[in-house]
Write a protein that holds these residues in place. Structure first.
Motif, PDB file in Angstrom:
ATOM      1  N   THR A   2       0.835  -1.193   0.000  1.00 53.90           N
ATOM      2  CA  THR A   2       0.000   0.000   0.000  1.00 53.90           C
ATOM      3  C   THR A   2       0.872   1.246   0.000  1.00 53.90           C
ATOM      4  OG1 THR A   2      -0.107   0.005   2.407  1.00 53.90           O
ATOM      5  CG2 THR A   2      -1.844  -1.179   1.221  1.00 53.90           C
ATOM      6  N   LEU A   3       0.258   2.351  -0.359  1.00 57.15           N
ATOM      7  CA  LEU A   3       0.969   3.623  -0.351  1.00 57.15           C
ATOM      8  C   LEU A   3       1.114   4.124   1.080  1.00 57.15           C
ATOM      9  CD1 LEU A   3      -0.746   5.411  -3.345  1.00 57.15           C
ATOM     10  CD2 LEU A   3       1.375   4.107  -3.358  1.00 57.15           C
ATOM     11  N   ARG A   4       1.970   5.113   1.251  1.00 55.27           N
ATOM     12  CA  ARG A   4       2.115   5.702   2.576  1.00 55.27           C
ATOM     13  C   ARG A   4       0.789   6.336   2.993  1.00 55.27           C
ATOM     14  NH1 ARG A   4       3.538  11.508   2.372  1.00 55.27           N
ATOM     15  NH2 ARG A   4       3.509  12.196   0.202  1.00 55.27           N
ATOM     16  N   TYR A   5       0.543   6.334   4.259  1.00 52.13           N
ATOM     17  CA  TYR A   5      -0.704   6.885   4.777  1.00 52.13           C
ATOM     18  C   TYR A   5      -0.678   8.404   4.700  1.00 52.13           C
ATOM     19  CZ  TYR A   5      -4.325   8.226   8.089  1.00 52.13           C
ATOM     20  OH  TYR A   5      -5.425   8.790   8.681  1.00 52.13           O
ATOM     21  N   LEU A   6      -1.735   8.976   4.148  1.00 48.90           N
ATOM     22  CA  LEU A   6      -1.862  10.422   4.071  1.00 48.90           C
ATOM     23  C   LEU A   6      -2.786  10.868   5.207  1.00 48.90           C
ATOM     24  CD1 LEU A   6      -2.361  10.849   0.215  1.00 48.90           C
ATOM     25  CD2 LEU A   6      -0.243  11.060   1.522  1.00 48.90           C
ATOM     26  N   PRO A   7      -2.252  11.526   6.228  1.00 49.95           N
ATOM     27  CA  PRO A   7      -3.065  11.857   7.401  1.00 49.95           C
ATOM     28  C   PRO A   7      -4.113  12.925   7.098  1.00 49.95           C
ATOM     29  CG  PRO A   7      -0.900  12.884   7.558  1.00 49.95           C
ATOM     30  CD  PRO A   7      -0.853  11.996   6.344  1.00 49.95           C
ATOM     31  N   ASP A   8      -5.185  12.880   7.862  1.00 50.47           N
ATOM     32  CA  ASP A   8      -6.206  13.924   7.808  1.00 50.47           C
ATOM     33  C   ASP A   8      -6.844  14.031   6.419  1.00 50.47           C
ATOM     34  OD1 ASP A   8      -7.689  15.810   9.131  1.00 50.47           O
ATOM     35  OD2 ASP A   8      -6.323  17.465   8.707  1.00 50.47           O
ATOM     36  N   ALA A   9      -7.056  12.878   5.790  1.00 48.95           N
ATOM     37  CA  ALA A   9      -7.580  12.880   4.421  1.00 48.95           C
ATOM     38  C   ALA A   9      -9.075  13.168   4.406  1.00 48.95           C
ATOM     39  CB  ALA A   9      -7.291  11.540   3.756  1.00 48.95           C
ATOM     40  N   GLY A  10      -9.510  13.994   3.460  1.00 47.62           N
ATOM     41  CA  GLY A  10     -10.929  14.231   3.243  1.00 47.62           C
ATOM     42  C   GLY A  10     -11.531  13.123   2.411  1.00 47.62           C
ATOM     43  N   ARG A  11     -12.796  12.833   2.623  1.00 45.87           N
ATOM     44  CA  ARG A  11     -13.459  11.745   1.918  1.00 45.87           C
ATOM     45  C   ARG A  11     -14.287  12.285   0.755  1.00 45.87           C
ATOM     46  NH1 ARG A  11     -15.736   7.923   6.886  1.00 45.87           N
ATOM     47  NH2 ARG A  11     -13.684   7.287   7.684  1.00 45.87           N
ATOM     48  N   LEU A  12     -13.920  11.855  -0.452  1.00 44.80           N
ATOM     49  CA  LEU A  12     -14.661  12.260  -1.645  1.00 44.80           C
ATOM     50  C   LEU A  12     -15.738  11.238  -1.970  1.00 44.80           C
ATOM     51  CD1 LEU A  12     -11.836  13.563  -4.039  1.00 44.80           C
ATOM     52  CD2 LEU A  12     -13.060  14.772  -2.225  1.00 44.80           C
ATOM     53  N   TYR A  13     -16.448  10.790  -0.985  1.00 39.29           N
ATOM     54  CA  TYR A  13     -17.530   9.834  -1.174  1.00 39.29           C
ATOM     55  C   TYR A  13     -18.491   9.973  -0.001  1.00 39.29           C
ATOM     56  CZ  TYR A  13     -14.539   7.079   1.990  1.00 39.29           C
ATOM     57  OH  TYR A  13     -13.762   6.662   3.050  1.00 39.29           O
ATOM     58  N   GLY A  14     -19.664   9.366  -0.167  1.00 40.94           N
ATOM     59  CA  GLY A  14     -20.675   9.427   0.877  1.00 40.94           C
ATOM     60  C   GLY A  14     -21.684  10.531   0.638  1.00 40.94           C
ATOM     61  N   PRO A  15     -22.839  10.436   1.288  1.00 42.81           N
ATOM     62  CA  PRO A  15     -23.933  11.388   1.046  1.00 42.81           C
ATOM     63  C   PRO A  15     -23.604  12.815   1.429  1.00 42.81           C
ATOM     64  CG  PRO A  15     -24.433   9.931   2.906  1.00 42.81           C
ATOM     65  CD  PRO A  15     -23.221   9.379   2.240  1.00 42.81           C
ATOM     66  N   ILE A  40     -10.489   8.665  -2.305  1.00 39.74           N
ATOM     67  CA  ILE A  40     -11.524   8.605  -3.339  1.00 39.74           C
ATOM     68  C   ILE A  40     -12.461   7.420  -3.100  1.00 39.74           C
ATOM     69  CG2 ILE A  40     -10.107   9.807  -5.025  1.00 39.74           C
ATOM     70  CD1 ILE A  40      -9.555   7.115  -6.359  1.00 39.74           C
ATOM     71  N   ALA A  41     -12.036   6.504  -2.282  1.00 37.12           N
ATOM     72  CA  ALA A  41     -12.820   5.362  -1.806  1.00 37.12           C
ATOM     73  C   ALA A  41     -12.114   4.865  -0.552  1.00 37.12           C
ATOM     74  CB  ALA A  41     -12.892   4.269  -2.877  1.00 37.12           C
ATOM     75  N   PRO A  42     -12.775   4.073   0.275  1.00 37.36           N
ATOM     76  CA  PRO A  42     -12.110   3.603   1.486  1.00 37.36           C
ATOM     77  C   PRO A  42     -10.771   2.922   1.191  1.00 37.36           C
ATOM     78  CG  PRO A  42     -14.441   3.115   1.595  1.00 37.36           C
ATOM     79  CD  PRO A  42     -14.189   3.643   0.214  1.00 37.36           C
TER      80      PRO A  42
END
Length: 441
Positions: A2-15, A40-42
């Motif tokens: 997996t890629l390195r973890y990007l902290p504090d990521a915003g979620r571009l999905y969900g209602p 962009i997805a979980p």
């Protein structure tokens, strides 16, 4: 891996994101500046370019620091359904979208050259006929869901004809794309199979007998596309027309019918259809986050370190509306918007796209001049997803039009025949929608 973890990521999905993406862009901009970490997805991370200047720096500098090749990123994704979905949208294909330099120039020239051969006045007539045939199916009801009954049908009807297939084939293409775009699992697989079958049958028919149509021109272009390159070019053109154009038309109409600057009764507003379309391209671009890019070496870009094999997406919607660079008032001249991208990967068919969208909207509003939403615009449902800004429904009401009433109606112009035999000969050729390519013998 997996890629390195990007902290504090915003979620571009969900209602919540679907309801108000600009709220998330503003929050991310406040925390991170021009470039922000997102999912962009979980479990599928990316850097999202939010700033207008930063977006231009990416879009106009491909080939030095930036690349369109996703192979390294794709190879490091986990084996999950979310990753499979991301690869379906962003994975490596032999086409203009995922190539650099001379390879990209070759693919792009094929598309640009062939689209230049379409006569604008003939294309407009085609859109009029298709639009009127769709309007005639709901005009007498006094109400409609314009997404399901109009805007999502326009692109497939038009491009099926431009590809050189009879209008009767468009229903199958529409269903295949709907299944492919709207569902996973069995329905999504069915849509993928049907779309692949449509492309394969199209290529086979045009290899057997050419017509004056885009597919034949792609085949005969001096660039000599291989069969897989031809198939991917047709897939790219279809994808770039279906989702973005349907959304552009829907988003523009929803603005027009809810804003008195455009009309009080769609005929006496101070601003035009073109004004509304340009505002939609700026404030609600049909593809809000896309343009996948990758760096060739570690880069400190607008305050953020980006590593090779990390996905970078350009947020056209956030960049267009950045308060420091783009004024909030209406930009009727198109101004600083990035709705069609910029630089070497800017959409090569933006003029036909604008013509199709404007003509379809003008036909709708000229026939149904008292359109109004049945719910407030801020209550309209939006389809979730990280890439598009797409209405799920656009419910409207209007004064019904009967086929026997006086004056012009959608029945005044005959629609393209749905009974045309499914033969290799192009219906577009006989109708005169396109002109011969300069390299044709």
């Amino acid at each position: 891996m997996t890629l390195r973890y990007l902290p504090d990521a915003g979620r571009l999905y969900g209602p919540e994101y679907a309801r108000d993406p600009q709220a998330l862009y503003a929050e991310l901009r406040g925390r991170h500046g021009a470039v922000a970490p997102v999912e962009i997805a979980p479990g599928i991370e990316a850097h999202l370019v939010l700033g207008y200047r930063a977006a231009l720096d990416v879009l106009t500098n491909v080939g030095g620091v930036w690349s369109k090749h996703p192979s390294a990123w794709q190879a490091r994704l986990p084996d999950t359904p979310e990753a499979a979905g991301a690869i379906a949208m962003l994975g490596r294909r032999p086409s203009a979208l995922y190539s650099d330099g001379a390879e990209h120039a070759r693919f792009r020239k094929v598309i640009a050259d062939c689209f230049q051969q379409i006569q604008p006045h003939k294309l407009r007539q085609m859109v009029i006929e298709v639009s009127d045939s769709l309007i005639s199916q709901f005009a007498a009801k006094g109400e409609a869901d314009l997404v399901a009954e109009f805007t999502r049908l326009i692109p497939t009807r038009i491009f099926n004809l431009l590809f050189g297939r009879p209008d009767s084939d468009s229903a199958g293409l529409t269903q295949a794309l709907s299944d492919l775009m709207e569902a996973d699992g069995e329905r999504g697989a069915r849509g993928s199979d049907a779309f692949s079958r449509y492309i394969g049958e199209l290529i086979q028919a045009k290899h057997a007998e050419r017509g004056d149509d885009l597919t034949s021109w792609f085949i005969d272009h001096p660039a000599a596309l291989r069969t897989d390159e031809l198939a991917e070019t047709l897939v790219l053109v279809t994808a770039a027309s279906y989702e973005p154009m349907a959304n552009l038309i829907s988003n523009t109409i929803s603005r027009m019918v809810s804003d008195d600057r455009y009309y009080s009764s769609l005929t006496n507003g101070a601003l035009s259809t073109y004004d509304a379309l340009m505002e939609a391209l700026r404030a609600e671009p049909a593809m809000s986050n896309y343009g996948p890019y990758f760096v060739l070496q570690p880069v400190h870009f607008h305050g953020t370190w980006i590593q090779p094999a990390e996905l970078v997406l350009v947020s056209y919607a956030a960049a267009n509306t950045e308060p420091a660079n783009v004024p909030e008032e209406l930009r009727s001249d198109g101004g600083a918007y990035l709705g069609f991208g910029a630089g070497p990967h800017r959409c090569p068919a933006s003029d036909p796209a604008v013509l199709i969208a404007m003509t379809a909207i003008e036909r709708l509003t000229s026939h149904l001049c008292d359109l109004e939403l049945t719910v407030p615009r801020d209550e309209l449902p939006w389809r979730p997803g990280p890439f598009h800004r797409a209405l799920a429904q656009l419910p409207v009401r209007f004064t019904p039009i009967r086929p026997d009433q006086p004056g012009e109606s959608p029945w005044a112009v005959q629609p393209p025949s749905s009974s045309t035999p499914s033969a290799p000969t192009s219906p577009a050729r006989s109708a005169g929608y396109v002109t011969s390519a300069p390299w044709s013998s």
